[in-house]
Scaffold this motif. Structure first.
Motif, PDB file in Angstrom:
ATOM      1  N   PHE A 115       0.884  -1.223  -0.098  1.00  0.00           N
ATOM      2  CA  PHE A 115       0.039   0.105  -0.178  1.00  0.00           C
ATOM      3  C   PHE A 115       0.855   1.131   0.007  1.00  0.00           C
ATOM      4  CE2 PHE A 115      -2.917  -2.946   2.257  1.00  0.00           C
ATOM      5  CZ  PHE A 115      -3.700  -3.203   1.185  1.00  0.00           C
ATOM      6  N   ARG A 116       0.345   2.208  -0.458  1.00  0.00           N
ATOM      7  CA  ARG A 116       1.011   3.467  -0.518  1.00  0.00           C
ATOM      8  C   ARG A 116       0.248   4.834  -0.842  1.00  0.00           C
ATOM      9  NH1 ARG A 116      -0.001   1.326  -5.200  1.00  0.00           N
ATOM     10  NH2 ARG A 116      -0.393   2.644  -7.190  1.00  0.00           N
ATOM     11  N   PHE A 117       0.626   5.989  -0.106  1.00  0.00           N
ATOM     12  CA  PHE A 117      -0.062   7.271  -0.248  1.00  0.00           C
ATOM     13  C   PHE A 117       0.501   7.868  -1.593  1.00  0.00           C
ATOM     14  CE2 PHE A 117      -0.580   6.722   4.360  1.00  0.00           C
ATOM     15  CZ  PHE A 117      -2.065   7.064   4.398  1.00  0.00           C
ATOM     16  N   GLY A 118       0.064   7.561  -2.449  1.00  0.00           N
ATOM     17  CA  GLY A 118       0.612   7.941  -4.000  1.00  0.00           C
ATOM     18  C   GLY A 118       1.984   7.978  -4.118  1.00  0.00           C
ATOM     19  N   GLU A 119       2.763   8.931  -4.389  1.00  0.00           N
ATOM     20  CA  GLU A 119       4.144   9.053  -4.550  1.00  0.00           C
ATOM     21  C   GLU A 119       4.966   9.303  -3.241  1.00  0.00           C
ATOM     22  OE1 GLU A 119       5.347   7.646  -7.278  1.00  0.00           O
ATOM     23  OE2 GLU A 119       3.308   7.256  -8.018  1.00  0.00           O
ATOM     24  N   LEU A 120       4.223   9.667  -2.307  1.00  0.00           N
ATOM     25  CA  LEU A 120       5.015   9.901  -1.075  1.00  0.00           C
ATOM     26  C   LEU A 120       5.861   8.752  -0.535  1.00  0.00           C
ATOM     27  CD1 LEU A 120       2.281  11.672   0.895  1.00  0.00           C
ATOM     28  CD2 LEU A 120       4.273  12.759   0.133  1.00  0.00           C
ATOM     29  N   SER A 121       7.064   9.184  -0.069  1.00  0.00           N
ATOM     30  CA  SER A 121       7.952   8.240   0.542  1.00  0.00           C
ATOM     31  C   SER A 121       7.395   7.885   1.911  1.00  0.00           C
ATOM     32  CB  SER A 121       9.335   8.783   0.525  1.00  0.00           C
ATOM     33  OG  SER A 121       9.420   9.897   1.451  1.00  0.00           O
ATOM     34  N   ARG A 122       7.867   6.729   2.467  1.00  0.00           N
ATOM     35  CA  ARG A 122       7.363   6.203   3.816  1.00  0.00           C
ATOM     36  C   ARG A 122       7.534   7.206   4.860  1.00  0.00           C
ATOM     37  NH1 ARG A 122       5.478   5.604   7.852  1.00  0.00           N
ATOM     38  NH2 ARG A 122       5.028   3.621   8.913  1.00  0.00           N
ATOM     39  N   ASP A 123       8.560   7.895   4.990  1.00  0.00           N
ATOM     40  CA  ASP A 123       8.967   8.776   5.897  1.00  0.00           C
ATOM     41  C   ASP A 123       8.030  10.058   6.018  1.00  0.00           C
ATOM     42  OD1 ASP A 123      10.399   9.653   3.554  1.00  0.00           O
ATOM     43  OD2 ASP A 123      11.078  11.061   4.800  1.00  0.00           O
ATOM     44  N   LYS A 124       7.136  10.210   5.096  1.00  0.00           N
ATOM     45  CA  LYS A 124       6.100  11.400   4.940  1.00  0.00           C
ATOM     46  C   LYS A 124       4.679  11.025   5.239  1.00  0.00           C
ATOM     47  CE  LYS A 124       9.032  14.059   2.184  1.00  0.00           C
ATOM     48  NZ  LYS A 124       9.301  15.224   1.252  1.00  0.00           N
ATOM     49  N   TRP A 125       4.661   9.855   5.520  1.00  0.00           N
ATOM     50  CA  TRP A 125       3.042   9.227   5.750  1.00  0.00           C
ATOM     51  C   TRP A 125       2.822   9.743   7.177  1.00  0.00           C
ATOM     52  CZ3 TRP A 125       2.821   3.155   4.200  1.00  0.00           C
ATOM     53  CH2 TRP A 125       3.100   3.285   2.726  1.00  0.00           C
ATOM     54  N   LYS A 126       1.498  10.068   7.145  1.00  0.00           N
ATOM     55  CA  LYS A 126       0.858  10.557   8.446  1.00  0.00           C
ATOM     56  C   LYS A 126      -0.141   9.598   8.916  1.00  0.00           C
ATOM     57  CE  LYS A 126       3.128  14.425   8.512  1.00  0.00           C
ATOM     58  NZ  LYS A 126       4.485  14.452   9.161  1.00  0.00           N
TER      59      LYS A 126
END
Length: 110
Positions: free
Chosen positions: A34-45
């Motif tokens: 799973f992913r939040f679009g193109e956001l890198s993992r360290d930017k997930w909230k």
């Protein structure tokens, strides 16, 4: 431990409720693909409700939409992640776990 991907075999989108930010972090660590679009993992909230789509994308669901969805209408499956991963058969959310009020400001009749 059951995975949300199991539900996405028959559902296009699942709304997942987390009762804490720690539980949401656990979801991020244990579920793969799973992913939040193109956001890198360290930017997930973290959040309390996240929409998870079959194509692997995720998005935060506004709490207003979540709360209002319990008034009826067509909505994706609503899953309590803690109950789901614990193996409970009854893992669907039947209430929002939140309350909201609408406040209007300004002059009456304006």
């Amino acid at each position: 431990m059951r995975k949300i991907k199991e539900l996405l075999k028959s559902e296009e989108t699942v709304w997942v409720y987390f009762d804490s930010h720690e539980l949401c972090e656990e979801f991020f660590r244990s579920e793969e693909g799973f992913r939040f679009g193109e956001l890198s993992r360290d930017k997930w909230k973290t959040g309390h409700v996240i929409a998870v789509h079959r194509d692997g994308t995720m998005g935060h669901l506004p709490l207003f939409i979540w709360v209002m969805s319990f008034r009826g209408g067509d909505c994706p499956m609503k899953v309590d992640y803690k109950r789901f991963t614990a193996g409970n058969e009854d893992f669907l959310c039947r209430s929002s776990h939140f309350a909201c009020r609408m406040f209007f400001t300004g002059k009456a009749g304006a």
